[in-house]
Design an enzyme around this catalytic site. Structure first.
Site, short mmCIF file in Angstrom:
data_model
loop_
_atom_site.label_atom_id
_atom_site.label_comp_id
_atom_site.label_asym_id
_atom_site.label_seq_id
_atom_site.Cartn_x
_atom_site.Cartn_y
_atom_site.Cartn_z
N SER A 123 0.84 -1.20 0.00
CA SER A 123 0.00 0.00 0.00
C SER A 123 0.87 1.24 0.00
O SER A 123 1.97 1.24 0.57
CB SER A 123 -0.86 -0.02 1.26
N TYR A 147 -1.89 -0.21 10.30
CA TYR A 147 -2.12 -0.91 9.03
C TYR A 147 -0.91 -0.78 8.12
O TYR A 147 -0.40 -1.77 7.57
CB TYR A 147 -3.38 -0.34 8.36
N LYS A 151 1.98 -3.63 6.51
CA LYS A 151 2.39 -3.80 5.10
C LYS A 151 3.90 -3.68 4.96
O LYS A 151 4.54 -4.45 4.24
CB LYS A 151 1.68 -2.77 4.23
P1 NAD Z 1 -11.15 -6.72 0.76
O1 NAD Z 1 -11.39 -6.68 2.23
O2 NAD Z 1 -12.29 -6.48 -0.15
O3 NAD Z 1 -10.47 -8.12 0.36
C1 NAD Z 1 -9.63 -8.83 1.23
C2 NAD Z 1 -10.16 -10.26 1.29
O4 NAD Z 1 -9.32 -11.02 2.15
C3 NAD Z 1 -11.59 -10.35 1.85
O5 NAD Z 1 -12.38 -11.09 0.96
C4 NAD Z 1 -11.42 -11.05 3.20
O6 NAD Z 1 -12.53 -11.85 3.50
C5 NAD Z 1 -10.15 -11.85 2.96
N1 NAD Z 1 -9.38 -12.17 4.17
C6 NAD Z 1 -9.03 -11.31 5.16
N2 NAD Z 1 -8.33 -11.96 6.11
C7 NAD Z 1 -8.21 -13.25 5.69
C8 NAD Z 1 -7.59 -14.41 6.23
N3 NAD Z 1 -6.95 -14.38 7.40
N4 NAD Z 1 -7.66 -15.56 5.52
C9 NAD Z 1 -8.33 -15.61 4.34
N5 NAD Z 1 -8.94 -14.55 3.79
C10 NAD Z 1 -8.87 -13.38 4.45
O7 NAD Z 1 -9.96 -5.69 0.46
P2 NAD Z 1 -9.36 -5.20 -0.94
O8 NAD Z 1 -9.66 -3.76 -1.07
O9 NAD Z 1 -9.71 -6.14 -2.00
O10 NAD Z 1 -7.81 -5.30 -0.59
C11 NAD Z 1 -7.03 -6.41 -0.98
C12 NAD Z 1 -5.62 -6.19 -0.47
O11 NAD Z 1 -5.11 -4.97 -0.98
C13 NAD Z 1 -5.51 -6.10 1.05
O12 NAD Z 1 -4.34 -6.77 1.47
C14 NAD Z 1 -5.39 -4.61 1.29
O13 NAD Z 1 -4.69 -4.33 2.47
C15 NAD Z 1 -4.61 -4.16 0.06
N6 NAD Z 1 -4.82 -2.74 -0.25
C16 NAD Z 1 -6.10 -2.26 -0.42
C17 NAD Z 1 -6.30 -0.91 -0.68
C18 NAD Z 1 -7.69 -0.35 -0.83
O14 NAD Z 1 -7.87 0.86 -0.64
N7 NAD Z 1 -8.69 -1.14 -1.17
C19 NAD Z 1 -5.21 -0.04 -0.79
C20 NAD Z 1 -3.93 -0.56 -0.63
C21 NAD Z 1 -3.75 -1.92 -0.36
N1 UFG Z 2 -12.67 11.62 2.65
C1 UFG Z 2 -13.69 12.51 2.90
N2 UFG Z 2 -14.87 12.04 3.39
C2 UFG Z 2 -15.08 10.69 3.62
C3 UFG Z 2 -14.02 9.79 3.35
C4 UFG Z 2 -12.82 10.29 2.87
O1 UFG Z 2 -13.54 13.72 2.71
O2 UFG Z 2 -16.18 10.32 4.08
C5 UFG Z 2 -11.40 12.14 2.08
C6 UFG Z 2 -10.19 11.86 2.95
O3 UFG Z 2 -10.01 12.86 3.91
C7 UFG Z 2 -9.06 11.83 1.89
C8 UFG Z 2 -9.77 11.25 0.65
O4 UFG Z 2 -11.16 11.47 0.87
O5 UFG Z 2 -8.66 13.14 1.58
C9 UFG Z 2 -9.52 9.75 0.46
O6 UFG Z 2 -9.82 9.08 1.67
P1 UFG Z 2 -10.02 7.48 1.73
O7 UFG Z 2 -10.44 7.15 3.13
O8 UFG Z 2 -10.87 7.03 0.62
O9 UFG Z 2 -8.55 6.93 1.41
P2 UFG Z 2 -7.15 7.20 2.12
O10 UFG Z 2 -6.34 8.01 1.15
O11 UFG Z 2 -7.32 7.73 3.47
O12 UFG Z 2 -6.55 5.73 2.25
C10 UFG Z 2 -6.71 4.73 1.24
C11 UFG Z 2 -6.97 3.37 1.86
C12 UFG Z 2 -5.73 2.80 2.44
C13 UFG Z 2 -4.63 2.83 1.42
C14 UFG Z 2 -4.41 4.22 0.94
C15 UFG Z 2 -3.33 4.20 -0.10
O13 UFG Z 2 -7.98 3.44 2.86
O14 UFG Z 2 -5.95 1.45 2.79
O15 UFG Z 2 -5.61 4.73 0.39
O16 UFG Z 2 -3.17 5.44 -0.70
F1 UFG Z 2 -3.49 2.34 1.92
#
Ligand code: NAD
Ligand code: UFG
Length: 336
Positions: A123, A147, A151
């Site tokens: 991330s 978190y 990572k």
């Molecule tokens: P998500 O929660 O939709 O998907 C993660 C999946 O992993 C879920 O289906 C959950 O049930 C499963 N899971 C969690 N713990 C588990 C375990 N112990 N064993 C088996 N399955 C398990 O999230 P996503 O947005 O698809 O994210 C996928 C990956 O990408 C995650 O590792 C997350 O940290 C990373 N990531 C997501 C974002 C984002 O904003 N969505 C940003 C950066 C990194």
């Molecule tokens: N925001 C609002 N109102 C809301 C939610 C978010 O104004 O209700 C704003 C936040 O302040 C920020 C922007 O929208 O400026 C994006 O916020 P998000 O919560 O959507 O995302 P973040 O950038 O905080 O973080 C996300 C994921 C993390 C990931 C990261 C990587 O939540 O898991 O992006 O860039 F690691």
């Protein structure tokens, strides 16, 4: 066959769709702690065939060994993990257990099964507050929350593993802000409870599930005062995984760290306006205090992924908003 841990989740499903369309065989593995079996049925409808999905936990050595015994896996994309920044501060042990200990169990099972190609969901959180944007991979790593530290720890574990076992090919993919949905509208982001993230909050306001958006902060040093992020279409992100997997399958036997972002930032208010245009729905919103722990503005430098993986994000903010709206409009209650 490619194992997608967390494959029933948001990014896993979209990546599975892209990989299957590209001719790969996949097996999904998920404990459904943050996803639903119905989502896998939707994926099957998109790709027009059955998609094997094993229910289990990456923290269970028996589950992992059983999976590798029963499926001819030759590479792993490791999505499984917990991802809520705020929750990670309140439940650190649960986050370290799932994200760090879970990865260790998976890696030990891979060693036993002699599978050494690994793509990891990292991330942009590993950077914390950057000195400059766009952020290059060489930027300082100082995650600002639990978190992000989970990572970074996994990244370091994987680098140490590669020193000891150089035959491994490992891609560390640092995602910026994944948003949007598959263009068909059958799969998309379906968070549990009230969304923490901006885009699902906006789409739930649009369908009337939530009354108004709170814009966290209107006095940041950005062009319109609201926070700026690098929003990447989940289909572009999925294609980035296909490129990283193709790289790993060539057995480069190195650790590659790559940002997956677009190289540009949009503000919260820009995103809201683009969504209103794409959906034709007004999004009532109000500027409130900044959210604790938020960084004012950052976006990624994606040039390394272009050079090394031949991948670039192609979709625009308008594409993102159109597809996010198409998903939510067709599924106002998500996968429920
Ligand atoms: P998500 O929660 O939709 O998907 C993660 C999946 O992993 C879920 O289906 C959950 O049930 C499963 N899971 C969690 N713990 C588990 C375990 N112990 N064993 C088996 N399955 C398990 O999230 P996503 O947005 O698809 O994210 C996928 C990956 O990408 C995650 O590792 C997350 O940290 C990373 N990531 C997501 C974002 C984002 O904003 N969505 C940003 C950066 C990194
Ligand atoms: N925001 C609002 N109102 C809301 C939610 C978010 O104004 O209700 C704003 C936040 O302040 C920020 C922007 O929208 O400026 C994006 O916020 P998000 O919560 O959507 O995302 P973040 O950038 O905080 O973080 C996300 C994921 C993390 C990931 C990261 C990587 O939540 O898991 O992006 O860039 F690691």
């Amino acid at each position: 066959m490619i194992l997608l841990t967390g494959g029933a989740g948001y990014i896993g499903l979209h990546t599975a769709a892209v990989l299957i369309e590209a001719g790969q065989q996949v097996v999904l593995f998920d404990n459904f702690s943050n996803s639903k079996p119905l989502a896998v049925k939707r994926l099957e409808a998109i790709v027009g065939r059955a998609v094997p999905c094993v229910e289990g936990d990456v923290r269970s050595r028996a589950d992992m060994d059983g999976l590798f015994d029963q499926h001819p896996v030759n590479a792993v994309i490791h999505f499984a993990g917990l991802k809520a920044v705020g929750e990670s501060a309140n439940q650190p042990l649960r986050y370290y257990d799932n994200n760090v200990a879970g990865t260790l169990v998976l890696l030990a099972a891979m060693q036993r099964a002699e599978v050494r190609r690994f793509v990891f969901s990292s991330s942009a959180c590993v950077y914390g507050e950057p000195d400059v944007s766009p952020i290059p991979e060489s930027a300082a790593l100082r995650p600002a929350n639990t978190y992000g530290r989970t990572k970074l720890m996994v990244e370091e574990i994987l680098r140490d593993l590669h020193v000891a076992a150089p035959g491994w090919s490992i891609a560390l993919l640092r995602y910026f802000n994944p948003v949007g949905a598959h263009p068909g509208g059958q799969i998309g982001e379906d968070p549990n409870g009230i969304p923490n993230n901006l885009m699902p909050f906006v789409t739930q306001v649009a369908v009337g599930r939530l009354p108004e958006l709170q814009v966290f902060g209107g006095d940041y040093p950005t062009p319109d005062g609201s926070g700026v992020r690098d929003y990447i279409h989940v289909m572009d992100l999925a294609e980035g995984h296909r490129a990283a997997l193709d790289w790993a399958l060539r057995d480069p036997q190195e650790v590659l760290t790559a940002n997956l972002g677009t190289g540009r930032g949009y503000s919260v208010l820009e995103l809201v306006r683009a969504f209103e245009k794409a959906s034709g729905k007004p999004i009532p919103h109000r500027i409130v205090a900044r959210r604790a722990g938020d960084v004012p503005a950052y976006w990624g430098d994606p040039s390394l992924a272009r050079q090394r993986l031949g991948w670039t994000a192609r979709r625009t903010l308008d594409d993102i908003c159109r597809d996010a709206w198409n998903w939510q409009r067709r599924n106002p209650q998500g996968f429920a």
